[in-house]
Design a protein around this motif. Structure first.
Motif, short mmCIF file in Angstrom:
data_model
loop_
_atom_site.label_atom_id
_atom_site.label_comp_id
_atom_site.label_asym_id
_atom_site.label_seq_id
_atom_site.Cartn_x
_atom_site.Cartn_y
_atom_site.Cartn_z
N VAL A 50 -15.19 -16.59 19.19
CA VAL A 50 -16.13 -17.16 18.20
C VAL A 50 -15.43 -18.17 17.28
CG1 VAL A 50 -17.77 -15.22 18.26
CG2 VAL A 50 -15.94 -15.20 16.55
N LEU A 51 -14.17 -17.88 16.93
CA LEU A 51 -13.42 -18.84 16.10
C LEU A 51 -13.19 -20.13 16.88
CD1 LEU A 51 -10.69 -16.59 14.40
CD2 LEU A 51 -12.68 -17.64 13.29
N ALA A 54 -16.27 -22.30 17.14
CA ALA A 54 -16.59 -22.96 15.87
C ALA A 54 -15.49 -23.92 15.44
CB ALA A 54 -16.83 -21.91 14.78
N LEU A 56 -12.52 -23.06 14.34
CA LEU A 56 -11.96 -22.52 13.09
C LEU A 56 -10.60 -21.84 13.29
CD1 LEU A 56 -15.19 -21.04 11.46
CD2 LEU A 56 -13.91 -23.05 10.74
N TYR A 83 -16.49 -13.57 11.82
CA TYR A 83 -17.83 -14.07 12.10
C TYR A 83 -18.51 -14.58 10.82
CZ TYR A 83 -22.47 -14.72 13.94
OH TYR A 83 -23.66 -15.30 14.31
N GLN A 85 -17.08 -16.27 8.56
CA GLN A 85 -16.62 -17.65 8.41
C GLN A 85 -17.34 -18.58 9.39
OE1 GLN A 85 -12.50 -18.40 7.97
NE2 GLN A 85 -12.11 -16.55 6.78
N VAL A 86 -17.56 -18.06 10.60
CA VAL A 86 -18.29 -18.83 11.61
C VAL A 86 -19.73 -19.10 11.12
CG1 VAL A 86 -19.28 -18.67 13.95
CG2 VAL A 86 -16.89 -18.00 13.54
N TRP A 91 -22.92 -21.73 12.08
CA TRP A 91 -23.10 -21.33 13.48
C TRP A 91 -23.67 -19.93 13.59
CZ3 TRP A 91 -22.63 -25.07 16.90
CH2 TRP A 91 -21.81 -26.16 16.61
N LEU A 154 -22.11 -20.45 20.73
CA LEU A 154 -22.67 -20.56 19.39
C LEU A 154 -23.72 -21.66 19.37
CD1 LEU A 154 -19.43 -20.56 17.16
CD2 LEU A 154 -20.79 -18.58 17.88
N ARG A 156 -26.11 -24.17 16.52
CA ARG A 156 -26.32 -24.59 15.13
C ARG A 156 -27.56 -25.47 15.11
NH1 ARG A 156 -21.36 -27.01 11.79
NH2 ARG A 156 -21.49 -28.66 13.34
#
Ligand SMILES: [Zn+2]
Length: 157
Positions: A50-51, A54, A56, A83, A85-86, A91, A154, A156
């Motif tokens: 997930v990071l 994104a 990140l 998550y 932060q994501v 996202w 993800l 957005r």
């Protein structure tokens, strides 16, 4: 709508005398995964997926192994924090697919609970959990450790 995919890969050594935690579930097994946190390879691979999606960074940057705050940490808490932060970057997880690599233990009886716990930590996004062996090849095949791979999608708006 924008979409991004990310991949996460992790591995930890199996050692006697520590509990085995996979996907946030404690399994009855004679060894556990050594690591700075609880060694949950499935959660760690998902964090990096997930990071990564994104853009990140990675788990080591977010939760440095030299930082005592994360010693023995519940990896679901780390996943929740990653998550967050994501999500703060706009996202949302569409789905993730996680694969545990190891000869044993068998996880079939715990799969539903792992999926539920991982999903709860990522805002209710769909998380699949599977497992594969390596036909006794390599460190996972010899039972020296377990590895995990995860991909995440993800979106957005
Ligand atoms: Zn890890």
């Amino acid at each position: 709508m924008s979409f991004r995919v990310g991949i996460g890969v992790d591995a930890h050594k199996l050692e006697r005398g520590i509990p085995l935690i996979l996907g946030g579930v404690r399994l009855d097994f004679d060894r556990g995964l050594a690591g700075h946190s609880d060694g949950d390879v499935l959660a760690h691979a998902l964090i990096d997926a997930v990071l990564g999606a994104a853009g990140l960074g990675d788990i080591g940057g977010l939760f440095p192994s030299g930082d005592d705050r994360f010693r023995g940490a519940d990896s679901l808490d780390l996943l929740r924090e990653a998550y967050a932060q994501v999500a703060a970057a706009g996202w949302r997880l569409v789905n993730a697919d996680c694969v545990l690599v190891g000869q044993e233990p068998k996880i079939a009886a715990h799969r539903a609970e792992m999926r539920k716990r991982l999903s709860e930590a990522v805002g209710g996004g769909e998380v699949n959990v599977r497992a594969t062996t390596t036909d006794h090849l390599g460190f996972t095949g010899r039972g020296e450790g377990l590895a995990a791979h995860a991909v995440a999608l993800l979106e957005r708006p």
